[in-house]
Motif scaffolding. Structure first.
Motif, PDB file in Angstrom:
ATOM      1  N   ARG A 132       0.846  -1.209   0.000  1.00  0.00           N
ATOM      2  CA  ARG A 132       0.000   0.000   0.000  1.00  0.00           C
ATOM      3  C   ARG A 132       0.876   1.250   0.000  1.00  0.00           C
ATOM      4  O   ARG A 132       0.611   2.205  -0.745  1.00  0.00           O
ATOM      5  CB  ARG A 132      -0.926  -0.011   1.210  1.00  0.00           C
ATOM      6  N   ALA A 133       1.904   1.253   0.844  1.00  0.00           N
ATOM      7  CA  ALA A 133       2.816   2.400   0.878  1.00  0.00           C
ATOM      8  C   ALA A 133       3.508   2.593  -0.464  1.00  0.00           C
ATOM      9  O   ALA A 133       3.702   3.730  -0.920  1.00  0.00           O
ATOM     10  CB  ALA A 133       3.852   2.200   1.992  1.00  0.00           C
ATOM     11  N   LEU A 134       3.876   1.505  -1.114  1.00  0.00           N
ATOM     12  CA  LEU A 134       4.532   1.592  -2.416  1.00  0.00           C
ATOM     13  C   LEU A 134       3.582   2.156  -3.463  1.00  0.00           C
ATOM     14  O   LEU A 134       3.975   2.997  -4.285  1.00  0.00           O
ATOM     15  CB  LEU A 134       5.032   0.208  -2.836  1.00  0.00           C
ATOM     16  N   CYS A 135       2.335   1.716  -3.450  1.00  0.00           N
ATOM     17  CA  CYS A 135       1.353   2.225  -4.416  1.00  0.00           C
ATOM     18  C   CYS A 135       1.105   3.715  -4.208  1.00  0.00           C
ATOM     19  O   CYS A 135       0.982   4.480  -5.178  1.00  0.00           O
ATOM     20  CB  CYS A 135       0.043   1.449  -4.289  1.00  0.00           C
ATOM     21  N   LEU A 136       1.035   4.144  -2.958  1.00  0.00           N
ATOM     22  CA  LEU A 136       0.851   5.568  -2.680  1.00  0.00           C
ATOM     23  C   LEU A 136       2.048   6.380  -3.165  1.00  0.00           C
ATOM     24  O   LEU A 136       1.880   7.453  -3.752  1.00  0.00           O
ATOM     25  CB  LEU A 136       0.640   5.781  -1.178  1.00  0.00           C
ATOM     26  N   ARG A 137       3.239   5.852  -2.953  1.00  0.00           N
ATOM     27  CA  ARG A 137       4.436   6.566  -3.400  1.00  0.00           C
ATOM     28  C   ARG A 137       4.491   6.645  -4.918  1.00  0.00           C
ATOM     29  O   ARG A 137       5.012   7.615  -5.486  1.00  0.00           O
ATOM     30  CB  ARG A 137       5.699   5.890  -2.862  1.00  0.00           C
ATOM     31  N   ALA A 138       3.940   5.639  -5.589  1.00  0.00           N
ATOM     32  CA  ALA A 138       3.934   5.647  -7.053  1.00  0.00           C
ATOM     33  C   ALA A 138       2.913   6.618  -7.617  1.00  0.00           C
ATOM     34  O   ALA A 138       2.926   6.903  -8.818  1.00  0.00           O
ATOM     35  CB  ALA A 138       3.663   4.243  -7.574  1.00  0.00           C
ATOM     36  N   GLY A 139       1.996   7.111  -6.773  1.00  0.00           N
ATOM     37  CA  GLY A 139       1.033   8.102  -7.228  1.00  0.00           C
ATOM     38  C   GLY A 139      -0.385   7.601  -7.357  1.00  0.00           C
ATOM     39  O   GLY A 139      -1.243   8.317  -7.895  1.00  0.00           O
ATOM     40  N   ALA A 140      -0.678   6.397  -6.885  1.00  0.00           N
ATOM     41  CA  ALA A 140      -2.048   5.882  -6.956  1.00  0.00           C
ATOM     42  C   ALA A 140      -2.937   6.630  -5.964  1.00  0.00           C
ATOM     43  O   ALA A 140      -2.457   7.171  -4.963  1.00  0.00           O
ATOM     44  CB  ALA A 140      -2.062   4.389  -6.651  1.00  0.00           C
ATOM     45  N   SER A 141      -4.222   6.636  -6.237  1.00  0.00           N
ATOM     46  CA  SER A 141      -5.150   7.239  -5.291  1.00  0.00           C
ATOM     47  C   SER A 141      -5.198   6.405  -4.020  1.00  0.00           C
ATOM     48  O   SER A 141      -4.825   5.229  -4.021  1.00  0.00           O
ATOM     49  CB  SER A 141      -6.552   7.311  -5.904  1.00  0.00           C
ATOM     50  N   THR A 142      -5.670   7.000  -2.935  1.00  0.00           N
ATOM     51  CA  THR A 142      -5.705   6.288  -1.659  1.00  0.00           C
ATOM     52  C   THR A 142      -6.582   5.045  -1.740  1.00  0.00           C
ATOM     53  O   THR A 142      -6.211   3.973  -1.241  1.00  0.00           O
ATOM     54  CB  THR A 142      -6.226   7.218  -0.552  1.00  0.00           C
ATOM     55  N   ALA A 143      -7.740   5.168  -2.374  1.00  0.00           N
ATOM     56  CA  ALA A 143      -8.636   4.017  -2.486  1.00  0.00           C
ATOM     57  C   ALA A 143      -7.993   2.902  -3.303  1.00  0.00           C
ATOM     58  O   ALA A 143      -8.051   1.728  -2.938  1.00  0.00           O
ATOM     59  CB  ALA A 143      -9.960   4.446  -3.118  1.00  0.00           C
ATOM     60  N   ALA A 144      -7.376   3.255  -4.426  1.00  0.00           N
ATOM     61  CA  ALA A 144      -6.740   2.249  -5.279  1.00  0.00           C
ATOM     62  C   ALA A 144      -5.536   1.624  -4.591  1.00  0.00           C
ATOM     63  O   ALA A 144      -5.312   0.405  -4.682  1.00  0.00           O
ATOM     64  CB  ALA A 144      -6.326   2.878  -6.603  1.00  0.00           C
ATOM     65  N   ALA A 145      -4.755   2.444  -3.894  1.00  0.00           N
ATOM     66  CA  ALA A 145      -3.581   1.923  -3.190  1.00  0.00           C
ATOM     67  C   ALA A 145      -3.976   0.993  -2.060  1.00  0.00           C
ATOM     68  O   ALA A 145      -3.223   0.073  -1.708  1.00  0.00           O
ATOM     69  CB  ALA A 145      -2.744   3.081  -2.636  1.00  0.00           C
ATOM     70  N   THR A 146      -5.142   1.212  -1.479  1.00  0.00           N
ATOM     71  CA  THR A 146      -5.634   0.343  -0.413  1.00  0.00           C
ATOM     72  C   THR A 146      -6.179  -0.958  -0.978  1.00  0.00           C
ATOM     73  O   THR A 146      -5.986  -2.031  -0.402  1.00  0.00           O
ATOM     74  CB  THR A 146      -6.726   1.061   0.396  1.00  0.00           C
ATOM     75  N   ALA A 147      -6.846  -0.874  -2.131  1.00  0.00           N
ATOM     76  CA  ALA A 147      -7.493  -2.056  -2.706  1.00  0.00           C
ATOM     77  C   ALA A 147      -6.525  -2.969  -3.433  1.00  0.00           C
ATOM     78  O   ALA A 147      -6.666  -4.202  -3.390  1.00  0.00           O
ATOM     79  CB  ALA A 147      -8.602  -1.621  -3.656  1.00  0.00           C
ATOM     80  N   ALA A 148      -5.539  -2.420  -4.117  1.00  0.00           N
ATOM     81  CA  ALA A 148      -4.645  -3.234  -4.958  1.00  0.00           C
ATOM     82  C   ALA A 148      -3.930  -4.341  -4.184  1.00  0.00           C
ATOM     83  O   ALA A 148      -3.876  -5.486  -4.660  1.00  0.00           O
ATOM     84  CB  ALA A 148      -3.643  -2.334  -5.670  1.00  0.00           C
ATOM     85  N   PRO A 149      -3.366  -4.078  -2.992  1.00  0.00           N
ATOM     86  CA  PRO A 149      -2.734  -5.175  -2.253  1.00  0.00           C
ATOM     87  C   PRO A 149      -3.713  -6.282  -1.875  1.00  0.00           C
ATOM     88  O   PRO A 149      -3.318  -7.453  -1.816  1.00  0.00           O
ATOM     89  CB  PRO A 149      -2.171  -4.480  -1.000  1.00  0.00           C
ATOM     90  N   LEU A 150      -4.966  -5.928  -1.618  1.00  0.00           N
ATOM     91  CA  LEU A 150      -5.967  -6.933  -1.282  1.00  0.00           C
ATOM     92  C   LEU A 150      -6.228  -7.846  -2.481  1.00  0.00           C
ATOM     93  O   LEU A 150      -6.325  -9.064  -2.345  1.00  0.00           O
ATOM     94  CB  LEU A 150      -7.263  -6.265  -0.836  1.00  0.00           C
TER      95      LEU A 150
END
Length: 382
Positions: A135-153
């Motif tokens: 999730r932290a990596l997705c946020l650093r890459a620029g994903a939205s908070t919702a997407a960064a939270t959902a993608a690891p799941l």
């Protein structure tokens, strides 16, 4: 009360609980599919903790060493008492036992059971920790908070599908260490020398531990160059990569020397096996039991179609450094996969896991910004 339920702390609690539940479901999907290779002596957890497993499996000693160390620190009487309780035959028919409905499990062997349970829960912890790291990596890459939270799941639920033709406890630690390595290598704060040195030092520690867990990190270290290059000069970035490769190589050589007398070989060399696999059209539609249901394998036409769509949508949103990382990971991992992986063994493309989860986050960000579910189904309403 309403203010409490709307607070940031409570929302974080809910997110953490969601991550725990999904991690538990994904881990159960893995465990019911492969267990810990109970009874398969060349690579079982029992032979791993005893140091008698075949090479190269025996080299993956990070979690077994922790389990051995914890047991060694405990009084002998305590170990005996806990082992007797954990291997009680009644636990086979109890939902509180790992060996439920599986009496042949090594969790029922008194001399192994305590270490078996330690590795089991360490592995679950590694999966759960990797979700937060991703999730932290997705946020650093620029994903939205919702997407960064959902993608690891989503990735966690897909992981048991990729553990095809084999699945091991050290696969979960590998995901955690690769993700943490990227986070540490990306945007080193060079304007703050003390923090930069601390981060690079921690990266070196991660490299050593990751190689202790699985020797493949020796190659993965090369894929960190694009992230290091964001903050460092070419010379310094190459120097850091060289140091990481050296550390991983030293750990690997130490393990090779330690277990030189074990049966097996240094690597499992299977050149061309997957070329023949992909040339057979029938292999693209194979299924296997995952989550207790016959579903497509990890390297099937259905999975490839899903990944292709995610990659095509998410690619344009990736930062330049991450694009270079994806290309480097492909250049490193695919040849290794073709030379050493068994037929259809998707887990041997694990160096691409961080790329996949970030591409998922970017694709989800794109779809959400385009109009959410209505855009994803073409805008049609029931």
């Amino acid at each position: 009360m309403i203010q409490f339920f709307n607070s940031v702390g409570y929302r974080r609690f809910l997110m953490a609980m969601l991550y725990v539940v999904v991690a538990a479901a994904a881990f159960n999907g893995f465990y019911t599919k492969w267990r810990l290779y109970d009874g398969h002596s060349p690579s079982s957890l029992g032979s791993m903790v005893e140091g008698t497993a075949d090479r190269p499996y025996v080299y993956r000693q990070f979690a077994p060493a922790i389990a051995n160390g914890i047991q060694a620190l405990m009084p002998a009487a305590t170990v005996e008492r806990l082992s007797a309780r954990l291997s009680d035959p009644r636990r086979v028919d109890s939902r509180s036992g790992l060996a439920m409905r599986y009496p042949a499990s090594q969790a029922m062997v008194p001399s192994i059971t305590l270490r078996y349970h330690i590795v089991y829960y360490l592995t679950f912890g590694a999966l759960l920790g990797s979700l937060f790291a991703m999730r932290a990596l997705c946020l650093r890459a620029g994903a939205s908070t919702a997407a960064a939270t959902a993608a690891p799941l989503v990735f966690a639920l897909l992981l048991p599908f990729f553990l095809t033709e084999g699945g091991y406890f050290y696969d979960f630690f590998e995901v955690l260490f690769m993700t943490c390595a990227i986070l540490l290598a990306w945007r080193v704060p060079v304007d703050k020398p003390v923090r930069a040195a601390g981060r690079l030092g921690l990266l070196a520690v991660v490299a050593g531990i990751a190689a202790w867990n699985k020797e493949a990190f020796f190659f993965f270290a090369v894929t960190l160059y694009p992230f290091l290059r964001v903050s460092l000069s070419r010379f310094k970035a190459a120097g850091v990569v060289g140091a990481l490769v050296f550390i991983a190589g030293c750990v690997y050589l130490a393990l090779r020397m330690r277990y030189a007398g074990n049966p097996g070989g240094t690597v499992s060399f299977q050149p061309g096996a997957n070329l023949f696999y992909f040339f057979d059209p029938g292999n693209w539609f194979r299924t296997e039991s995952t989550y207790g249901v016959m579903l497509p394998k990890g390297l099937s036409a259905f999975m490839m179609l899903m990944i292709a769509g995610v990659a095509a949508t998410g690619w344009r949103r990736l930062p330049a450094a991450f694009r270079l990382h994806v290309l480097t990971a492909l250049a490193v991992n695919v040849p290794l996969f073709l030379m050493f992986a068994a037929e259809g063994e998707a887990r041997n493309l694990s160096m691409l896991y961080p790329s996949l989860v970030v591409l998922m986050a970017m694709a989800l960000t794109s779809w959400m910004q385009a109009g959410g579910p209505q855009a994803m189904d073409g805008g049609r309403h029931p």
